[in-house]
Design an enzyme around this catalytic site. Sequence first.
Site, PDB file in Angstrom:
ATOM      1  N   GLU A  37       0.824  -1.060  -0.071  1.00 41.29           N
ATOM      2  CA  GLU A  37      -0.143   0.104  -0.060  1.00 41.29           C
ATOM      3  C   GLU A  37       0.379   1.590   0.161  1.00 41.29           C
ATOM      4  OE1 GLU A  37      -3.289  -0.082   2.842  1.00 41.29           O
ATOM      5  OE2 GLU A  37      -2.857  -2.446   3.926  1.00 41.29           O
ATOM      6  N   ARG A 262       5.168 -12.440  10.019  1.00 37.53           N
ATOM      7  CA  ARG A 262       6.355 -10.674   9.730  1.00 37.53           C
ATOM      8  C   ARG A 262       7.337 -11.292  10.461  1.00 37.53           C
ATOM      9  NH1 ARG A 262       3.146  -6.395   9.534  1.00 37.53           N
ATOM     10  NH2 ARG A 262       1.325  -6.791   8.455  1.00 37.53           N
ATOM     11  N   LYS A 272       4.037   0.846  10.104  1.00 39.31           N
ATOM     12  CA  LYS A 272       4.302   2.168   9.318  1.00 39.31           C
ATOM     13  C   LYS A 272       3.775   3.367   9.779  1.00 39.31           C
ATOM     14  CE  LYS A 272       3.156   0.223   5.299  1.00 39.31           C
ATOM     15  NZ  LYS A 272       2.750   0.185   3.507  1.00 39.31           N
TER      16      LYS A 272
HETATM   17  P1  ATP Z   1       1.308  -2.077   8.279  1.00 39.60           P
HETATM   18  O1  ATP Z   1       2.693  -1.326   8.594  1.00 39.60           O
HETATM   19  O2  ATP Z   1       0.656  -0.457   8.586  1.00 39.60           O
HETATM   20  O3  ATP Z   1       0.732  -2.968   9.410  1.00 39.60           O
HETATM   21  P2  ATP Z   1       2.108  -3.533   6.160  1.00 39.60           P
HETATM   22  O4  ATP Z   1       3.015  -3.638   6.309  1.00 39.60           O
HETATM   23  O5  ATP Z   1       0.683  -4.494   5.766  1.00 39.60           O
HETATM   24  O6  ATP Z   1       1.585  -2.174   6.879  1.00 39.60           O
HETATM   25  P3  ATP Z   1       1.783  -3.191   2.842  1.00 39.60           P
HETATM   26  O7  ATP Z   1       2.069  -1.923   2.221  1.00 39.60           O
HETATM   27  O8  ATP Z   1       0.326  -3.652   2.892  1.00 39.60           O
HETATM   28  O9  ATP Z   1       2.617  -2.801   5.110  1.00 39.60           O
HETATM   29  O10 ATP Z   1       2.966  -4.707   2.739  1.00 39.60           O
HETATM   30  C1  ATP Z   1       3.243  -5.028   1.597  1.00 39.60           C
HETATM   31  C2  ATP Z   1       3.491  -6.742   1.843  1.00 39.60           C
HETATM   32  O11 ATP Z   1       4.506  -6.479   2.793  1.00 39.60           O
HETATM   33  C3  ATP Z   1       2.283  -6.871   2.633  1.00 39.60           C
HETATM   34  O12 ATP Z   1       2.027  -8.540   1.602  1.00 39.60           O
HETATM   35  C4  ATP Z   1       2.497  -7.879   3.619  1.00 39.60           C
HETATM   36  O13 ATP Z   1       1.906  -9.142   4.472  1.00 39.60           O
HETATM   37  C5  ATP Z   1       4.123  -7.765   3.566  1.00 39.60           C
HETATM   38  N1  ATP Z   1       4.988  -7.073   4.985  1.00 39.60           N
HETATM   39  C6  ATP Z   1       4.133  -6.044   5.478  1.00 39.60           C
HETATM   40  N2  ATP Z   1       5.617  -6.268   6.866  1.00 39.60           N
HETATM   41  C7  ATP Z   1       5.624  -7.300   7.212  1.00 39.60           C
HETATM   42  C8  ATP Z   1       6.726  -7.828   7.919  1.00 39.60           C
HETATM   43  N3  ATP Z   1       7.019  -6.983   9.338  1.00 39.60           N
HETATM   44  N4  ATP Z   1       7.306  -8.594   7.778  1.00 39.60           N
HETATM   45  C9  ATP Z   1       7.240  -9.838   6.474  1.00 39.60           C
HETATM   46  N5  ATP Z   1       6.046  -9.229   5.423  1.00 39.60           N
HETATM   47  C10 ATP Z   1       5.988  -7.810   5.482  1.00 39.60           C
HETATM   48 MG    MG Z   2      -0.799  -4.116   4.503  1.00 38.09          MG
END
Ligand code: ATP
Ligand code: MG
Length: 561
Positions: A37, A262, A272
């Site tokens: 996003e 994650r 974020k």
């Molecule tokens: P937020 O920080 O608000 O939770 P988000 O991490 O979901 O946002 P996205 O832009 O939706 O942000 O993430 C893009 C992709 O990265 C998604 O498929 C998400 O599952 C993956 N992702 C995000 N954070 C992690 C993490 N800490 N470890 C592994 N994958 C991640």
């Molecule tokens: Mg997300």
Amino acid sequence: MTTPDTDVASNFITKIIEEDMANNRYEGRVHTRFPPEPNGYLHIGHAKSICLNFGLAEQFDGIYNLRFDDTNPSKEEVEYVESIQDNIRWLGFDWEDRLYYASDYFEQLYEFALKLIKDGYAYVDSLSAEEMRAYRGTLTEPGKESPDRNRSVEENLDLFARMRAGEFKDGEYVLRAKIDMTAGNLNMRDPVMYRILHAEHHRTGDAWCIYPMYDFTHGQSDSIERITHSICTLEFADHRQLYDWFIEKLDIYAPQQIEFARLNLTYMLMSKRKLLRLVEEKHVSGWDDPRMPTLSGLRRRGYTPQSILDFAERVGVAKANSRIDIALLEHHVRQDLNKRASRVMVVLNPLKVVITNYPEDKVEYADAVNNQEDLSQGTRKVPFSKTLYVERDDFQEQPHKKFFRLSPGREVRLMHAYYITCNEVIKDEAGNVTELHCTYDPETWGGSSPDNRRIKGTLHWVSANHAIEAEVRLYDHLFKTENPNAVEEGQDFTVNLNPNSLAVLNQCKIEPSLAEAKLGDNVQFLRKGYFTLDKDSTSDKIVFNRTVSLRNTWTKVKKKR
Ligand code: ATP
Ligand code: MG
């Protein structure tokens, strides 16, 4: 904290894909995507996801897409879209011409919504957000059906068209899926598919005033792109049932969703929303502050793409959330930089040394090997003269027992140059040491003596007349606690910020070869760590960031276990 599995070549996801290949599911194709996003900068957790999604495609001779899941106009910005692409390219991945935006599918998604309405699977609801929450029920109580749930198809089509036409205010109506208000999975209790938002979108401008929800967008976007394996993080496991329901009712191509845990690291935050607060409230200088876990921050700090790829591979994929020791990431940074970085001499905290028996105007050039680990990096000339700087903490007037560096009467080796002996300590009125007077042994050029006498201390140094002054920034963890999210009731995560995460040294003396350093170069300041030039450098001020110190804390962590 967990010690990651070292068996990385195969994991539960590669096993699933291998099986799919063996069964010729998806005609033997592997097609993945990374779906950010655009509402913030990428962080090291996203890097893990990128390496996994794109790495799997590469491993199985497949292809991968970059897709922006840009369904929320109010929080999204072009700046984020650009930084995300820039960071992924920096990591070394190339999505070729497969760059997509969920917003490209808005018309198609609208058509999907119409189909669901016509088939009796969606309805326009006028409940307020608050009422909807109340009707939703809880994990232990079933929800209640909205009075609007049984509107006729005609009425739903009419209202939905008028929602799109802009006849209503934000929040007046929503489009909901008609599933089951008593479902155990709360995501199945008639989730919202569309909401009214009179907001400008970074790509579609004001073409739309209704926007699809993420949950009505993500799965169908994967379907439209004919993704085979939709890899995502664990929090989406509960949404899978809903995504599958949409796909089934729409009767469209079905990707397979696979969830993994994650990545979390000690002393780092990965949200974020919280990272944005750090930027907005100026706890850091920006998204690319070298203390941030963002790829822009790590890059500015001097981390290499290779070190991040190595780390991502090493941590593998897990099915349960955990927190990885940040020392492991730093270990991979050191390993990569050790091979890559030229060694140079820089004095961070200078103390003047005068070689009293060295001729006044003489300059000699020491041949210094750039990298012992990689002799192909060659040698350079380092000027030596009568007045030098050494590190202030390389001198002790009254040396404690295990101190083998300079002290009165003691002989030490100046790296690549001569042995010197300290004869006299000069002090100011306050009693501070201002300079040392030493003598050198002319027989020891190059750092060894004809009689092979034993010298315990070897110091780095810089010739005073040739040195360039620089600012050097040293970093510690941005947070002082292993889990920065953990706070007492009523406290904010910012209480965990480390007040000493940045130290600025202003009068560092760098060897002249560093005048040529470019952004992105990695160097080792001998005995002090790995450093890189900072973008704040100007023609009259050179600024270096310390990427990481030389002390390998990871091996210590491992020994403790
Ligand atoms: P937020 O920080 O608000 O939770 P988000 O991490 O979901 O946002 P996205 O832009 O939706 O942000 O993430 C893009 C992709 O990265 C998604 O498929 C998400 O599952 C993956 N992702 C995000 N954070 C992690 C993490 N800490 N470890 C592994 N994958 C991640
Ligand atoms: Mg997300």
